[in-house]
Design a protein around this motif. Structure first.
Motif, mmCIF file in Angstrom:
data_model
loop_
_atom_site.group_PDB
_atom_site.id
_atom_site.type_symbol
_atom_site.label_atom_id
_atom_site.label_comp_id
_atom_site.label_asym_id
_atom_site.label_seq_id
_atom_site.Cartn_x
_atom_site.Cartn_y
_atom_site.Cartn_z
ATOM 1 N N SER A 103 0.825 -1.195 0.000
ATOM 2 C CA SER A 103 0.000 0.000 0.000
ATOM 3 C C SER A 103 0.865 1.252 0.000
ATOM 4 O O SER A 103 2.008 1.245 0.454
ATOM 5 C CB SER A 103 -0.923 0.017 1.225
ATOM 6 N N GLN A 104 0.284 2.321 -0.496
ATOM 7 C CA GLN A 104 1.028 3.574 -0.577
ATOM 8 C C GLN A 104 1.411 4.098 0.801
ATOM 9 O O GLN A 104 2.497 4.655 0.985
ATOM 10 C CB GLN A 104 0.207 4.615 -1.333
ATOM 11 N N ILE A 105 0.551 3.905 1.796
ATOM 12 C CA ILE A 105 0.889 4.383 3.135
ATOM 13 C C ILE A 105 2.080 3.616 3.705
ATOM 14 O O ILE A 105 2.965 4.197 4.347
ATOM 15 C CB ILE A 105 -0.326 4.315 4.087
ATOM 16 N N ALA A 106 2.136 2.294 3.436
ATOM 17 C CA ALA A 106 3.279 1.505 3.898
ATOM 18 C C ALA A 106 4.552 1.925 3.168
ATOM 19 O O ALA A 106 5.640 1.996 3.772
ATOM 20 C CB ALA A 106 3.012 0.017 3.690
ATOM 21 N N LYS A 107 4.424 2.217 1.880
ATOM 22 C CA LYS A 107 5.589 2.679 1.115
ATOM 23 C C LYS A 107 6.076 4.036 1.610
ATOM 24 O O LYS A 107 7.287 4.299 1.648
ATOM 25 C CB LYS A 107 5.245 2.759 -0.374
ATOM 26 N N LEU A 108 5.134 4.891 1.986
ATOM 27 C CA LEU A 108 5.502 6.206 2.490
ATOM 28 C C LEU A 108 6.304 6.090 3.787
ATOM 29 O O LEU A 108 7.342 6.733 3.955
ATOM 30 C CB LEU A 108 4.241 7.039 2.716
ATOM 31 N N ILE A 109 5.831 5.260 4.703
ATOM 32 C CA ILE A 109 6.541 5.053 5.971
ATOM 33 C C ILE A 109 7.920 4.459 5.721
ATOM 34 O O ILE A 109 8.922 4.867 6.315
ATOM 35 C CB ILE A 109 5.703 4.166 6.911
ATOM 36 N N GLU A 110 7.985 3.511 4.807
ATOM 37 C CA GLU A 110 9.262 2.869 4.467
ATOM 38 C C GLU A 110 10.212 3.850 3.784
ATOM 39 O O GLU A 110 11.417 3.857 4.038
ATOM 40 C CB GLU A 110 8.996 1.673 3.558
ATOM 41 N N ALA A 111 9.660 4.706 2.903
ATOM 42 C CA ALA A 111 10.490 5.663 2.173
ATOM 43 C C ALA A 111 11.124 6.695 3.086
ATOM 44 O O ALA A 111 12.168 7.273 2.764
ATOM 45 C CB ALA A 111 9.652 6.365 1.109
ATOM 46 N N ALA A 112 10.505 6.947 4.242
ATOM 47 C CA ALA A 112 11.042 7.935 5.182
ATOM 48 C C ALA A 112 12.253 7.404 5.956
ATOM 49 O O ALA A 112 13.043 8.187 6.484
ATOM 50 C CB ALA A 112 9.952 8.358 6.163
ATOM 51 N N GLU A 113 12.400 6.077 6.007
ATOM 52 C CA GLU A 113 13.445 5.459 6.825
ATOM 53 C C GLU A 113 14.860 5.921 6.476
ATOM 54 O O GLU A 113 15.618 6.312 7.367
ATOM 55 C CB GLU A 113 13.351 3.931 6.725
ATOM 56 N N PRO A 114 15.300 5.878 5.214
ATOM 57 C CA PRO A 114 16.692 6.244 4.916
ATOM 58 C C PRO A 114 17.038 7.682 5.270
ATOM 59 O O PRO A 114 18.217 8.013 5.443
ATOM 60 C CB PRO A 114 16.801 6.020 3.393
ATOM 61 N N TYR A 115 16.024 8.532 5.400
ATOM 62 C CA TYR A 115 16.266 9.945 5.687
ATOM 63 C C TYR A 115 16.029 10.281 7.154
ATOM 64 O O TYR A 115 16.166 11.434 7.563
ATOM 65 C CB TYR A 115 15.380 10.805 4.780
ATOM 66 N N SER A 116 15.666 9.263 7.933
ATOM 67 C CA SER A 116 15.449 9.418 9.385
ATOM 68 C C SER A 116 14.490 10.561 9.693
ATOM 69 O O SER A 116 14.757 11.427 10.536
ATOM 70 C CB SER A 116 16.786 9.628 10.105
ATOM 71 N N VAL A 117 13.362 10.570 8.998
ATOM 72 C CA VAL A 117 12.299 11.539 9.251
ATOM 73 C C VAL A 117 10.978 10.775 9.335
ATOM 74 O O VAL A 117 10.857 9.661 8.820
ATOM 75 C CB VAL A 117 12.216 12.612 8.145
ATOM 76 N N PRO A 118 9.970 11.353 9.977
ATOM 77 C CA PRO A 118 8.658 10.701 10.002
ATOM 78 C C PRO A 118 7.915 10.883 8.685
ATOM 79 O O PRO A 118 8.259 11.760 7.879
ATOM 80 C CB PRO A 118 7.938 11.445 11.136
#
Length: 323
Positions: free
Chosen positions: A112-127
């Motif tokens: 899902s897009q929401i799961a991808k959004l949360i995952e995409a934030a990980e490498p940048y250490s932001v929410p």
């Protein structure tokens, strides 16, 4: 590129101006049977908020893969800053049914897009968060929410035409409220122009279930904040409310590797969220400005690792300024 030059308005006024422009556009489109689109809304918002709010717009080709639109950073005068990765969404209505497609999936990407959004934030250490475009009061006239804000019905609040919602709170609403998720998310969303530099009142204390909180973090949750610190606190607020409704026995403070320059460390209470919610939000609160954010502030283009992933970067300088 739109650069910041001068202090003719504070961040609140600049964002208010941008939000009002988006509201007017949405209203005019609705009268003529049109629909506001996320890209257009973001461009209008930022164009009207500039030059007080500076930004760079990049290609949006990677949006489907990354699940994200723009990186937003609030930078205080003393250098403390807060960043988040945001997906823009339009609050839509069909008859009396209100929807936001938080569960959207793209072909070849079942996640899902929401799961991808949360995952995409990980490498940048932001929410991860959502920027919600909610229209004007007339547009929201049939949105049903029985709760109020300072005695004002939820849908009639001022300034909520452009609002911010934490992605973890959205994920929980989608899981437990299903068809009513949109109303739940809208109720908890914070007007963008209020989030760092409010003109009315002080933010309320936050009660945390996490044990062994560092005294500095406990004080941060108890005391009113401004600027970057307030943005982090307001993004965390609905998560703490949700957390209080979960089993207190699960409120253990796990240890996690802190983000570089994080203002707070060892804040990884998992709760029943998909990721440790305290760490997810507070890792975005930093003691120094990341290089790619400094690039935007200084009029340079950030590296491809940033420009190839997002629609753009927004930087709100002097975020703790009055007005």
């Amino acid at each position: 590129m739109s650069g910041f030059s001068g202090h003719e308005a504070g961040p609140y006024e600049a964002l208010r101006r941008g939000r009002a422009a988006v509201d007017r556009l949405a209203s005019r489109l609705a009268v003529n049977g049109g629909t506001l689109r996320e890209v257009t809304a973001t461009q209008v918002l930022l164009a009207e908020a500039s030059p007080r709010v500076c930004f760079q717009e990049f290609t949006s080709a990677e949006e489907a893969k990354a699940g994200a639109d723009w990186m937003w950073w609030w930078v205080d005068r003393g250098g403390t800053c807060f960043g988040l990765l945001a997906q823009a969404k339009i609050l839509k209505v069909s008859g009396r049914r209100w929807t936001v497609d938080f569960g959207y999936t793209t072909k070849g990407h079942p996640q899902s897009q929401i799961a991808k959004l949360i995952e995409a934030a990980e490498p940048y250490s932001v929410p991860a968060a959502y920027i919600l475009y909610c229209g004007d009061r007339k547009y929201r006239a049939t949105l049903e929410c029985s709760r109020t804000h300072g005695g004002v019905p939820c849908r009639d609040r001022e300034r909520v035409g452009v609002s911010v919602a934490c992605a973890l709170a959205v994920q929980e609403a989608a899981k437990f409220h299903q068809s009513a998720a949109v109303v739940e998310v809208f109720h908890d969303a914070v007007p963008l122009e209020d989030i760092a530099s409010p003109v009315e009142g002080l933010d309320e204390p936050i009660r945390s279930l996490a044990r062994e909180l560092d005294e500095e973090l406990a004080r941060f949750l108890r005391q009113p904040q401004r600027g970057a610190r307030r943005v982090a606190k307001e993004l965390l607020r609905p998560l703490e409310r949700i957390r209080l409704g979960q089993f207190a026995s699960a409120a253990t403070l796990e240890r996690a590797a802190p983000a570089a320059g994080a203002l707070f460390r060892d804040v990884a209470d998992q709760g029943h969220f998909s990721v440790p919610y305290l760490d997810h939000v507070l890792r975005g609160l930093r003691t120094g400005v990341p290089d790619y954010v400094r690039d935007v502030m200084d009029g340079r283009t950030p590296p491809a690792a940033v420009t190839d992933r997002f629609g753009g970067i927004v930087v709100i300088t002097d975020a703790d300024a009055l007005g």
